[in-house]
Every structure is written in C-alpha cells, then in structure tokens.
Motif scaffolding. Structure first.
Motif, mmCIF file in Angstrom:
data_model
loop_
_atom_site.group_PDB
_atom_site.id
_atom_site.type_symbol
_atom_site.label_atom_id
_atom_site.label_comp_id
_atom_site.label_asym_id
_atom_site.label_seq_id
_atom_site.Cartn_x
_atom_site.Cartn_y
_atom_site.Cartn_z
ATOM 1 N N TYR A 69 -36.521 -33.712 16.065
ATOM 2 C CA TYR A 69 -36.030 -34.145 17.039
ATOM 3 C C TYR A 69 -35.148 -32.994 17.521
ATOM 4 C CZ TYR A 69 -37.486 -38.897 18.312
ATOM 5 O OH TYR A 69 -38.210 -40.258 18.190
ATOM 6 N N HIS A 70 -35.844 -31.903 17.720
ATOM 7 C CA HIS A 70 -35.280 -30.830 17.695
ATOM 8 C C HIS A 70 -35.738 -29.645 18.724
ATOM 9 C CE1 HIS A 70 -34.848 -29.954 13.323
ATOM 10 N NE2 HIS A 70 -33.814 -29.416 13.112
ATOM 11 N N SER A 71 -34.987 -28.978 19.510
ATOM 12 C CA SER A 71 -36.056 -28.028 20.969
ATOM 13 C C SER A 71 -34.130 -27.179 20.947
ATOM 14 C CB SER A 71 -35.160 -28.940 22.405
ATOM 15 O OG SER A 71 -36.605 -30.114 22.175
ATOM 16 N N GLU A 72 -34.466 -26.194 20.128
ATOM 17 C CA GLU A 72 -33.949 -25.250 19.591
ATOM 18 C C GLU A 72 -34.400 -23.468 20.168
ATOM 19 O OE1 GLU A 72 -31.538 -26.509 16.117
ATOM 20 O OE2 GLU A 72 -33.563 -26.453 15.858
ATOM 21 N N ALA A 73 -34.037 -22.476 20.419
ATOM 22 C CA ALA A 73 -34.115 -20.956 20.488
ATOM 23 C C ALA A 73 -33.884 -20.531 19.642
ATOM 24 C CB ALA A 73 -33.540 -20.042 21.763
ATOM 25 N N VAL A 74 -34.272 -19.792 18.684
ATOM 26 C CA VAL A 74 -33.920 -18.744 17.345
ATOM 27 C C VAL A 74 -33.616 -17.572 17.353
ATOM 28 C CG1 VAL A 74 -34.605 -19.527 14.849
ATOM 29 C CG2 VAL A 74 -35.117 -20.780 16.541
ATOM 30 N N LYS A 75 -32.677 -16.957 16.436
ATOM 31 C CA LYS A 75 -32.473 -15.991 16.308
ATOM 32 C C LYS A 75 -32.410 -15.118 15.456
ATOM 33 C CE LYS A 75 -31.374 -11.494 16.858
ATOM 34 N NZ LYS A 75 -32.395 -10.652 17.151
ATOM 35 N N PHE A 76 -32.693 -14.824 13.962
ATOM 36 C CA PHE A 76 -33.342 -14.063 12.865
ATOM 37 C C PHE A 76 -32.422 -13.697 12.696
ATOM 38 C CE2 PHE A 76 -37.757 -14.617 12.872
ATOM 39 C CZ PHE A 76 -38.211 -16.588 13.009
ATOM 40 N N ASN A 77 -31.916 -13.791 11.281
ATOM 41 C CA ASN A 77 -30.941 -12.728 10.539
ATOM 42 C C ASN A 77 -29.346 -12.656 11.638
ATOM 43 O OD1 ASN A 77 -32.598 -12.015 8.374
ATOM 44 N ND2 ASN A 77 -33.688 -11.183 10.381
ATOM 45 N N ALA A 78 -28.914 -13.666 11.583
ATOM 46 C CA ALA A 78 -28.039 -13.949 12.040
ATOM 47 C C ALA A 78 -25.979 -13.374 11.490
ATOM 48 C CB ALA A 78 -27.279 -15.001 13.208
ATOM 49 N N TYR A 79 -26.570 -13.650 10.121
ATOM 50 C CA TYR A 79 -25.368 -13.403 9.061
ATOM 51 C C TYR A 79 -26.066 -13.641 7.384
ATOM 52 C CZ TYR A 79 -23.945 -18.217 7.223
ATOM 53 O OH TYR A 79 -24.473 -19.254 6.347
ATOM 54 N N LYS A 80 -25.591 -12.798 6.727
ATOM 55 C CA LYS A 80 -25.489 -13.277 5.134
ATOM 56 C C LYS A 80 -23.925 -13.573 4.747
ATOM 57 C CE LYS A 80 -26.059 -8.620 3.779
ATOM 58 N NZ LYS A 80 -25.811 -7.905 5.238
ATOM 59 N N LYS A 81 -24.172 -14.403 3.599
ATOM 60 C CA LYS A 81 -23.186 -13.937 2.480
ATOM 61 C C LYS A 81 -21.826 -12.948 2.949
ATOM 62 C CE LYS A 81 -23.004 -14.788 -1.856
ATOM 63 N NZ LYS A 81 -22.721 -14.836 -3.363
ATOM 64 N N GLY A 82 -21.209 -12.684 2.539
ATOM 65 C CA GLY A 82 -20.330 -11.146 3.113
ATOM 66 C C GLY A 82 -20.050 -10.946 4.134
ATOM 67 N N ASP A 83 -20.983 -11.009 5.378
ATOM 68 C CA ASP A 83 -20.201 -11.049 6.157
ATOM 69 C C ASP A 83 -19.223 -11.580 7.733
ATOM 70 O OD1 ASP A 83 -22.528 -9.162 6.446
ATOM 71 O OD2 ASP A 83 -24.085 -10.761 7.956
ATOM 72 N N THR A 84 -19.085 -10.400 8.269
ATOM 73 C CA THR A 84 -17.846 -11.614 9.175
ATOM 74 C C THR A 84 -18.546 -11.002 10.572
ATOM 75 O OG1 THR A 84 -16.325 -11.046 7.141
ATOM 76 C CG2 THR A 84 -15.704 -11.345 10.300
ATOM 77 N N ASN A 198 -8.970 -19.037 3.573
ATOM 78 C CA ASN A 198 -8.878 -19.070 1.927
ATOM 79 C C ASN A 198 -9.622 -20.383 1.682
ATOM 80 O OD1 ASN A 198 -6.915 -17.346 1.784
ATOM 81 N ND2 ASN A 198 -5.160 -18.771 2.149
ATOM 82 N N LEU A 199 -11.067 -20.455 1.651
ATOM 83 C CA LEU A 199 -11.837 -21.497 1.889
ATOM 84 C C LEU A 199 -13.204 -21.029 1.801
ATOM 85 C CD1 LEU A 199 -12.546 -23.741 5.043
ATOM 86 C CD2 LEU A 199 -12.037 -21.925 4.509
ATOM 87 N N PRO A 200 -14.419 -21.256 1.048
ATOM 88 C CA PRO A 200 -15.884 -21.003 0.383
ATOM 89 C C PRO A 200 -16.739 -21.144 1.910
ATOM 90 C CG PRO A 200 -14.807 -22.678 -0.116
ATOM 91 C CD PRO A 200 -14.155 -22.585 -0.391
ATOM 92 N N THR A 201 -17.050 -20.245 2.849
ATOM 93 C CA THR A 201 -17.550 -21.064 4.240
ATOM 94 C C THR A 201 -19.261 -20.812 3.831
ATOM 95 O OG1 THR A 201 -17.500 -18.817 5.074
ATOM 96 C CG2 THR A 201 -15.941 -20.717 5.469
ATOM 97 N N ASN A 202 -20.142 -20.500 3.113
ATOM 98 C CA ASN A 202 -21.410 -19.801 2.113
ATOM 99 C C ASN A 202 -21.713 -20.787 0.898
ATOM 100 O OD1 ASN A 202 -23.661 -18.644 4.198
ATOM 101 N ND2 ASN A 202 -23.768 -17.467 2.157
ATOM 102 N N VAL A 203 -23.003 -20.726 1.600
ATOM 103 C CA VAL A 203 -23.675 -21.679 -0.205
ATOM 104 C C VAL A 203 -23.936 -19.388 -0.748
ATOM 105 C CG1 VAL A 203 -24.595 -23.463 0.473
ATOM 106 C CG2 VAL A 203 -25.952 -21.422 0.266
ATOM 107 N N GLY A 204 -23.680 -20.681 -2.142
ATOM 108 C CA GLY A 204 -23.787 -18.956 -3.327
ATOM 109 C C GLY A 204 -24.936 -18.529 -2.650
ATOM 110 N N ASP A 205 -26.373 -18.718 -2.272
ATOM 111 C CA ASP A 205 -27.397 -17.725 -2.169
ATOM 112 C C ASP A 205 -27.222 -16.975 -1.207
ATOM 113 O OD1 ASP A 205 -29.886 -16.851 -1.049
ATOM 114 O OD2 ASP A 205 -31.050 -18.303 -2.520
ATOM 115 N N GLY A 206 -27.407 -15.792 -1.106
ATOM 116 C CA GLY A 206 -27.677 -14.802 -0.245
ATOM 117 C C GLY A 206 -28.253 -14.551 0.321
ATOM 118 N N ARG A 207 -29.441 -15.027 1.202
ATOM 119 C CA ARG A 207 -30.328 -14.617 1.673
ATOM 120 C C ARG A 207 -29.936 -14.715 3.246
ATOM 121 N NH1 ARG A 207 -34.993 -18.909 -0.186
ATOM 122 N NH2 ARG A 207 -33.762 -18.161 -1.591
#
Length: 253
Positions: A69-84, A198-207
């Motif tokens: 049951y999704h009703s969402e607006a989608v923005k591609f390429n919002a972040y990738k691993k390494g971004d802040t 001091n914690l991980p916030t993203n999975v290892g895959d960088g996409r």
C-alpha cells in the motif's frame, strides 16, 4: 551529497547555492510516483503548510487485496554511500486519524532496487521515518544486502508524540557510511530527537538511493489490518535537501 545539473533540471531546482533540490507541494518535478491498488497522489489546495499547494497521499484498505500500500512521490539519486546531507519535509495527518498501537505507517523512506543481486530482495529501504501508534520512529540500515540475514537495523523508537490535524516538520542530517564513521540526526518540530555518532548508516553496496515521501501503510501488508479506519490520508509540503539545515527545514525557505 551532489546532484548533477541534469537532475536539477528535472524541476526540483535549487533555491540557493547549497539547496540541491526542493518541491513546494506540487506534482511537477518528481521522477516517479507509487500509488498501488486504490492509492492516490494528488496535488491539492485544501491543506498547505506554505504557499498554495501540497501533496495529499491516500491509501484505502481492501480485504481482498494482498499487495502493498504505497502512495509516494519519488526523487531518484538522493544520496549514495559516502555522501553527507540534510533532508526535510512537512507532513499533516488527517483530522480524524485513528492511532492504533499495533499499526505502523511509514511517512518517508530512502530506498533502491537490488533485484539484480537475486538474493530475494528487490526494492530495499534503508532509513525510514514512520509512526507507531502515535509515536514517531526512525531507523538506519547497514551491513550487506546479500544474504539478507547480513542486513542490520538500528531503530530509534518512541521519539515524540505525533498529533493529527496539524503540520509537523522533520529534518534529517546523515553521513551515509557503511563503517563506524557515520552519523545520523533527526529533528521533529525543531527539536533534535536523534543524535547518533560513530555508527554505520548505509549498506555496503554503493548504488544511489531514492528519497520518497508519502503514505506507506506497511502494517496492513506485513501484520494485518486493525482498527476501523480503512481510508488514510497524509499531506506533504516543503520537501527539500541540501548542504545546510536551512536548505532542508520546511520553515526556513
């Protein structure tokens, strides 16, 4: 976090030097929408946080339907691993929203497609913002996508009470790292309610990950429908991302 000039040209254009994209509650400029089954995404003028328009997301429960049951607006390429970056939005629950302790409703999420890995996971959300009953919650996800038992979640629950029929503001600042050098912060109505270092916030895959705002009635699919309110609506306005808090904060631009 950096978005290319091509992405900026899609319609969520920069207002100032450090704001990468923004949307003032309109259907223009988004990369995609999800409105599964009877769900809708509408541009409306009946309730707005600022300006003249907002997005109203609706989902309707159907006992004969077994999908999501999704009703969402989608923005591609919002972040990738390494971004802040900073990410923000304003939201409003319908006036008569029925809070049920056992029912969670997602309000925003970062998500991307991992179906090419063939490990039983297609679109996998990372950070999400949701309500459990009347309590705001969020999380980060880390580890490896495959196998799925290597995915780890750190949740931040019971952050603040959410009230119906009024506008609320959410801002996130994240350093998206798969090792212990990341950080994650969340503000609710101007109050910092999460500050974790001091914690991980993203999975290892960088996409790259998408940013989605909208109503996702995930409890209906994952845990079963409860309560007596089968039609749910949430409004969204002033959605943005940038380098600074003021770029993303709905009341600052």
């Amino acid at each position: 976090m950096r978005l290319s000039n091509t992405l900026l040209a899609l319609g969520l254009t920069a207002v100032e030097a450090t704001q990468f994209w923004h949307n003032t509650g309109t259907k223009s400029g988004w990369d995609a929408y999800t409105h599964e089954h009877k769900g809708t995404v509408d541009e409306v003028t009946d309730q707005v946080y600022k300006g003249s328009t907002a997005l109203r997301m609706t989902q309707i429960h159907d006992s004969s339907y077994s999908g999501r049951y999704h009703s969402e607006a989608v923005k591609f390429n919002a972040y990738k691993k390494g971004d802040t970056g900073f990410y923000g939005f304003a939201f409003r629950l319908q006036d008569n929203w029925q809070f049920s302790p056992a029912q969670g409703y997602n309000l925003a999420q970062f998500i991307t497609d991992f179906s090419d890995l063939n490990c039983g996971e297609d679109y996998m959300p990372s950070t999400m913002v949701w309500i459990d009953g009347d309590q705001l919650a969020t999380r980060v996800k880390y580890g490896e996508v495959c196998p799925t038992d290597q995915q780890k979640i750190k949740s931040f629950d019971g952050l603040k009470k959410v009230t119906a029929g009024v506008w609320h503001r959410v801002e996130i600042q994240a350093s998206w790292k798969s090792d212990n050098t990341g950080f994650f912060k969340l503000w609710y109505d101007g109050e910092k309610v999460v500050e974790a270092y001091n914690l991980p916030t993203n999975v290892g895959d960088g996409r790259p990950f998408q940013f989605r705002v909208g109503l996702y009635a995930n409890a209906w699919h994952d845990h079963g429908y409860e309560g007596t309110q089968g039609t749910r609506q949430v409004w969204y306005d002033q959605i943005a991302a940038g380098d600074a808090f003021a770029d993303a904060a709905p009341d600052k631009w």
